[in-house]
Design an enzyme around this catalytic site. Structure first.
Site, short mmCIF file in Angstrom:
data_model
loop_
_atom_site.label_atom_id
_atom_site.label_comp_id
_atom_site.label_asym_id
_atom_site.label_seq_id
_atom_site.Cartn_x
_atom_site.Cartn_y
_atom_site.Cartn_z
N THR A 121 0.83 -1.21 0.00
CA THR A 121 0.00 0.00 0.00
C THR A 121 0.86 1.26 0.00
OG1 THR A 121 -1.51 1.26 1.40
CG2 THR A 121 -0.08 -0.27 2.53
N ASP A 122 0.27 2.36 -0.48
CA ASP A 122 0.98 3.65 -0.41
C ASP A 122 1.02 4.19 1.02
OD1 ASP A 122 -1.70 4.39 -0.12
OD2 ASP A 122 -1.69 5.88 -1.73
N GLU A 123 0.21 3.58 1.92
CA GLU A 123 0.16 4.11 3.30
C GLU A 123 1.48 3.94 4.04
OE1 GLU A 123 -3.24 3.57 5.68
OE2 GLU A 123 -4.64 3.68 4.01
N TYR A 183 -2.04 -0.50 10.99
CA TYR A 183 -2.17 -1.15 9.68
C TYR A 183 -0.96 -0.84 8.80
CZ TYR A 183 -3.37 -1.54 4.74
OH TYR A 183 -3.32 -1.82 3.39
N LYS A 189 2.10 -3.26 7.36
CA LYS A 189 2.39 -3.45 5.93
C LYS A 189 3.85 -3.04 5.65
CE LYS A 189 -0.04 -4.51 2.99
NZ LYS A 189 -0.45 -5.84 2.43
P1 NAD Z 1 -9.78 -7.23 2.13
O1 NAD Z 1 -9.79 -6.90 3.58
O2 NAD Z 1 -10.98 -6.99 1.31
O3 NAD Z 1 -9.40 -8.78 1.93
C1 NAD Z 1 -8.37 -9.38 2.66
C2 NAD Z 1 -8.48 -10.89 2.48
O4 NAD Z 1 -7.38 -11.48 3.21
C3 NAD Z 1 -9.77 -11.48 3.05
O5 NAD Z 1 -10.30 -12.41 2.15
C4 NAD Z 1 -9.31 -12.15 4.33
O6 NAD Z 1 -10.10 -13.28 4.69
C5 NAD Z 1 -7.90 -12.55 3.97
N1 NAD Z 1 -7.05 -12.71 5.18
C6 NAD Z 1 -6.90 -11.83 6.19
N2 NAD Z 1 -6.08 -12.35 7.12
C7 NAD Z 1 -5.70 -13.57 6.66
C8 NAD Z 1 -4.86 -14.60 7.18
N3 NAD Z 1 -4.25 -14.47 8.37
N4 NAD Z 1 -4.70 -15.71 6.45
C9 NAD Z 1 -5.31 -15.87 5.24
N5 NAD Z 1 -6.15 -14.94 4.72
C10 NAD Z 1 -6.32 -13.80 5.42
O7 NAD Z 1 -8.51 -6.47 1.55
P2 NAD Z 1 -8.30 -5.80 0.13
O8 NAD Z 1 -8.83 -4.43 0.17
O9 NAD Z 1 -8.74 -6.74 -0.90
O10 NAD Z 1 -6.70 -5.68 0.11
C11 NAD Z 1 -5.91 -6.74 -0.40
C12 NAD Z 1 -4.44 -6.35 -0.28
O11 NAD Z 1 -4.21 -5.16 -1.01
C13 NAD Z 1 -3.98 -6.08 1.15
O12 NAD Z 1 -2.69 -6.60 1.30
C14 NAD Z 1 -3.97 -4.57 1.25
O13 NAD Z 1 -3.00 -4.13 2.18
C15 NAD Z 1 -3.58 -4.20 -0.17
N6 NAD Z 1 -4.06 -2.88 -0.63
C16 NAD Z 1 -5.39 -2.56 -0.52
C17 NAD Z 1 -5.83 -1.33 -1.03
C18 NAD Z 1 -7.28 -0.92 -0.94
O14 NAD Z 1 -7.60 0.22 -1.25
N7 NAD Z 1 -8.20 -1.81 -0.56
C19 NAD Z 1 -4.92 -0.45 -1.61
C20 NAD Z 1 -3.56 -0.82 -1.68
C21 NAD Z 1 -3.15 -2.04 -1.20
O1 DAU Z 2 -4.11 3.98 0.43
C1 DAU Z 2 -4.32 2.60 0.32
C2 DAU Z 2 -5.19 2.14 1.48
O2 DAU Z 2 -6.50 2.61 1.21
C3 DAU Z 2 -5.20 0.63 1.66
O3 DAU Z 2 -3.91 0.21 2.00
C4 DAU Z 2 -6.19 0.22 2.76
O4 DAU Z 2 -6.25 -1.19 2.85
C5 DAU Z 2 -7.54 0.77 2.40
O5 DAU Z 2 -8.44 0.49 3.45
C6 DAU Z 2 -7.45 2.28 2.18
O6 DAU Z 2 -7.15 2.94 3.42
P1 DAU Z 2 -7.88 4.29 3.84
O7 DAU Z 2 -7.80 4.44 5.30
O8 DAU Z 2 -7.42 5.43 3.01
O9 DAU Z 2 -9.39 3.90 3.36
P2 DAU Z 2 -10.81 4.18 4.00
O10 DAU Z 2 -11.81 3.82 2.96
O11 DAU Z 2 -10.96 3.57 5.35
O12 DAU Z 2 -10.82 5.76 4.18
C7 DAU Z 2 -10.61 6.63 3.07
C8 DAU Z 2 -10.66 8.04 3.60
O13 DAU Z 2 -11.99 8.33 4.02
C9 DAU Z 2 -9.79 8.27 4.83
O14 DAU Z 2 -9.27 9.60 4.77
C10 DAU Z 2 -10.77 8.15 6.00
C11 DAU Z 2 -12.05 8.67 5.41
N1 DAU Z 2 -13.31 8.06 5.94
C12 DAU Z 2 -13.40 6.71 5.95
C13 DAU Z 2 -14.56 6.11 6.41
C14 DAU Z 2 -14.67 4.60 6.45
C15 DAU Z 2 -14.34 8.89 6.34
O15 DAU Z 2 -14.24 10.12 6.31
N2 DAU Z 2 -15.48 8.28 6.80
C16 DAU Z 2 -15.64 6.93 6.86
O16 DAU Z 2 -16.70 6.44 7.32
#
Ligand code: NAD
Ligand code: DAU
Length: 369
Positions: free
Chosen positions: A149-151, A174, A178
């Site tokens: 992630t970019d975080e 989180y 990562k």
């Molecule tokens: P998600 O939470 O939707 O899915 C995560 C999956 O991992 C789930 O199916 C869960 O059951 C599985 N999991 C969790 N812990 C586990 C464990 N201990 N063993 C086996 N499986 C396990 O997440 P996502 O949004 O699909 O993100 C997927 C990946 O991409 C993550 O590594 C996240 O850090 C990365 N990522 C997400 C975003 C985003 O915006 N969602 C952006 C950048 C990177």
């Molecule tokens: O940047 C990549 C990341 O993006 C991934 O690594 C994470 O897995 C993914 O969850 C996401 O993280 P964020 O914290 O940025 O996503 P989230 O959707 O939780 O929140 C996006 C922005 O919106 C953040 O600034 C918090 C804000 N927010 C979020 C929720 C859930 C609100 O203002 N209200 C809300 O209810």
């Protein structure tokens, strides 16, 4: 003796990956992993896929309904932090390619339960690296692709953007977990020469995203006339990317990237949260005929997230130059597609909103640990 896949390239050359691969995907029942599998499994019939997923609350077997009966797809419920189970799965399947998505992924949950994030994201990644080192690394063209992630870079100041050499500065449990996982992956490259690549991606949105994240939560609440909770003043900026573009970017790095390298992935689409929520109100209004002013009245400012990063911004020029990837989807069009998906897929939405999917998992796979 298995001769391995027919890549026609030397290990580490990083291009020309062809067919007959054993592809192990972790976390494939979650949001991005299931989009990746739905895009990949039917289109790569000569590759075999094994999806390892613990089936946490974030996993939904309904995400995989279209592919679960395909002959080149298998599923195993498994905790990646369980080294013995991971080792056994690797020794049976002998993956050529690992695409590692599995993680606890929600920042707010990491503030409440950081230990779960260390287990899944740090210990889990370590166990996968160990199993890969033991069972896969010597296979011709083997690759461990780590999805990050970019975080990890923390909040960016002024109008700067994250590049691959930006110093890590994570703010939440989180992002710290990562970052730790990224460091382990890189250390295995430097110490053991393990063939690894890392991608650091910005915020994804699209179908099948669990509605605890900003975009699906706001879409469903707007459709249901519920409050739209914005943390703080809504000025935090994220760079939004449609999930299918992220999946394409992973394949671009797998096929054309280099071992030991990191690639940033982003949508070139920075938006303040306020702006995103206003756009969602406008799209939902157009789609449903509800007056936009009624939807915007649902916006509610709530207490800010502790340690809330103000701005993320990705410079994705390295992946464009070296792997030929750029995002294909515009925010407006892909957001419209996403809103339509959440309106149409009532069974999926109802299953998630009611918790029915959790009961289905317990009945079919046993209780969650
Ligand atoms: P998600 O939470 O939707 O899915 C995560 C999956 O991992 C789930 O199916 C869960 O059951 C599985 N999991 C969790 N812990 C586990 C464990 N201990 N063993 C086996 N499986 C396990 O997440 P996502 O949004 O699909 O993100 C997927 C990946 O991409 C993550 O590594 C996240 O850090 C990365 N990522 C997400 C975003 C985003 O915006 N969602 C952006 C950048 C990177
Ligand atoms: O940047 C990549 C990341 O993006 C991934 O690594 C994470 O897995 C993914 O969850 C996401 O993280 P964020 O914290 O940025 O996503 P989230 O959707 O939780 O929140 C996006 C922005 O919106 C953040 O600034 C918090 C804000 N927010 C979020 C929720 C859930 C609100 O203002 N209200 C809300 O209810």
């Amino acid at each position: 003796m298995d001769a391995g896949p027919s890549y026609g390239v030397s290990p580490g050359a990083g291009s020309g990956r062809k067919s007959n691969m054993n592809i192990l995907v972790t976390g494939g029942a979650g949001f991005i992993g299931s989009n990746f599998l739905r895009m990949s499994v039917p289109n790569r019939p000569s590759d075999s896929f094994l999806n390892l997923d613990k089936l946490t609350y974030a996993a939904n077997p309904a995400n995989l309904a279209g592919i679960e009966s395909l002959p080149n797809y298998q599923f195993e419920r498994l905790d990646i932090a369980d080294g013995k189970a991971v080792g056994e799965a690797f020794s049976r399947f002998l993956p050529d390619l690992v695409v590692h998505f599995a993680a606890e992924s929600h920042v707010d949950r990491s503030i409440r339960s950081p230990g779960d994030f260390v287990q899944a994201n740090v210990v889990g990644t370590f166990q996968l690296l160990e199993a890969f080192r033991t069972h896969s690394a010597a296979r011709p063209g083997a690759l461990f692709h780590h999805v990050s992630t970019d975080e990890v870079y923390g909040s960016v100041e002024g109008d700067a953007r994250f590049v691959e050499t930006t110093r890590y500065d994570p703010s939440s449990p989180y992002s710290a977990s990562k970052a730790a996982a990224d460091h382990l992956v890189r250390a295995y490259w430097r110490t053991y020469g393990l063939p690894v690549r890392i991608t650091n991606c910005s915020n994804n949105y699209g179908p099948y995203q669990f509605p605890e994240k900003l975009i699906p939560l706001m879409i469903l609440n707007a459709l249901e006339g519920k409050p739209l909770p914005i943390y703080g003043r809504g000025l935090n900026v994220r760079d939004w990317l449609f999930v299918e573009d992220h999946c394409d970017a992973i394949w671009a790095v797998v096929e054309r990237g280099k071992n030991g390298e990191t690639y940033n992935i982003g949508g070139n689409c920075e938006r303040a949260n306020m702006e995103v929520v206003n756009t969602i109100c406008e799209v939902v209004a157009e789609e449903t005929g509800t007056p936009v002013v009624e939807l915007k009245k649902l916006i509610t400012y709530v207490e800010d997230r502790p340690g809330h990063d103000l701005r993320y911004a990705i410079d994705a020029s390295k992946i464009a130059a070296e792997c030929g990837w750029v995002p294909k989807h515009s925010f407006k069009e892909a957001l419209l597609e996403t809103v339509r998906w959440y309106r149409q897929e009532r069974a999926w939405v109802d299953g998630v909103r009611s918790g029915e999917y959790l009961r289905w998992v317990e009945t079919n796979y046993g209780a969650r640990s």
